[in-house]
Design an enzyme around this catalytic site. Structure first.
Site, short mmCIF file in Angstrom:
data_model
loop_
_atom_site.label_atom_id
_atom_site.label_comp_id
_atom_site.label_asym_id
_atom_site.label_seq_id
_atom_site.Cartn_x
_atom_site.Cartn_y
_atom_site.Cartn_z
N GLU A 45 0.69 -1.35 0.15
CA GLU A 45 -0.16 0.03 0.04
C GLU A 45 0.99 1.16 -0.01
O GLU A 45 1.54 1.54 0.96
CB GLU A 45 -0.93 -0.08 1.12
CG GLU A 45 -1.77 1.29 1.44
CD GLU A 45 -2.33 1.41 2.80
OE1 GLU A 45 -2.75 2.35 3.14
OE2 GLU A 45 -2.86 0.41 3.14
N ARG A 49 0.45 10.39 0.77
CA ARG A 49 0.84 11.45 1.90
C ARG A 49 1.98 12.34 1.48
O ARG A 49 2.42 12.99 2.24
CB ARG A 49 1.14 10.63 3.19
CG ARG A 49 0.08 9.89 3.88
CD ARG A 49 0.32 9.40 5.11
NE ARG A 49 -0.57 8.31 5.61
CZ ARG A 49 -0.62 7.47 6.71
NH1 ARG A 49 0.90 7.48 7.36
NH2 ARG A 49 -1.29 6.58 7.15
N THR A 73 -4.56 6.22 2.39
CA THR A 73 -4.94 7.52 2.85
C THR A 73 -5.81 8.41 1.65
O THR A 73 -5.49 9.34 1.24
CB THR A 73 -3.57 8.34 3.03
OG1 THR A 73 -2.76 7.52 3.53
CG2 THR A 73 -4.15 9.40 3.64
N LYS A 133 -10.72 -2.04 7.23
CA LYS A 133 -9.48 -1.63 7.72
C LYS A 133 -9.91 -1.23 9.19
O LYS A 133 -11.00 -0.45 9.48
CB LYS A 133 -9.08 -0.59 6.91
CG LYS A 133 -7.77 0.02 7.89
CD LYS A 133 -7.16 1.25 6.85
CE LYS A 133 -6.03 2.04 7.56
NZ LYS A 133 -5.42 2.97 6.58
#
Length: 213
Positions: A45, A49, A73, A133
């Site tokens: 992943e 960011r 994110t 998640k």
């Protein structure tokens, strides 16, 4: 939804740890992905960011075909669509919004939305999500919290992330409602900065060897 759930299940079931990566230098992306794949962690992943995150995602998707690269994110429908266009094979978000869920409904790419409370989990379950998640895991009650959810929220499985390391990953992986964990410890900042790909491969191999169930 069923087909996307099966795709996500197969992906997450394939390894006990999903590396969660923050890439600041685009030049790190491809060798990092190769080191993780060589260590037995092909599903990774890349979090959105940093300014180079989408380019990193695109580079790994193009140059490391053995990797199953996802995007994390993801905070908006635009993020979702940009990540898919860059080659993301799965999408991860720290939470969920109506916009994100609607965008996910229109996409063939599987979505792993985040939840941290029973109400959030129930709302996502009502939308057809069976794999979520759990974030931020340690700050939200950790493994004991997830253990307490196993019976009342049977049928929902989790990928916990947030505060997880080699030391406590096993606490989560023994739970029946945990399919895998997400963690950044397999790619330490110092090793990334120094290009110590051999060390990262060793850490990946150690994480890949963790037992589930």
């Amino acid at each position: 939804m069923k087909k996307k759930t099966e795709t996500l299940l197969a992906l997450l079931n394939g390894q006990p740890v999903i590396p969660v990566l923050k890439i600041d230098d685009l030049a790190q992306a491809v060798p990092l992905a190769r080191a993780l794949v060589n260590g037995g962690l092909p599903a990774i992943e890349i979090t959105l960011r940093t300014p180079v995150a989408l380019e990193a995602l695109r580079a790994v998707s193009r140059e490391v075909p053995e990797a199953i690269v996802g995007a994390g994110t993801i905070l908006s429908g635009e993020d979702f669509n940009n990540a898919v266009a860059a080659g993301a094979k799965f999408i991860v978000s720290p939470g969920s919004t109506a916009e994100l869920l609607d965008t996910a409904d229109r996409s063939d790419v599987p979505f792993l939305p985040g939840a941290a409370t029973p109400s959030e989990i129930m709302a996502l379950k009502a939308r057809g999500y069976e794999i979520l998640k759990f974030f931020p895991a340690e700050q939200s009650g950790g493994a004991p919290f997830l253990k307490a959810l196993a019976s009342p929220l049977a049928g929902v499985r989790f990928c916990p992330t947030g505060g997880i390391s080699l030391k406590n990953a096993g606490d989560y992986l023994t739970l029946p409602n945990v399919i895998c964990v997400g963690g950044s410890w397999v790619a330490p900042d110092a090793d990334l900065k120094n290009g110590n790909w051999t060390r990262i491969e060793e850490l990946a191999r150690e994480a890949a060897g963790l037992r589930k169930g």
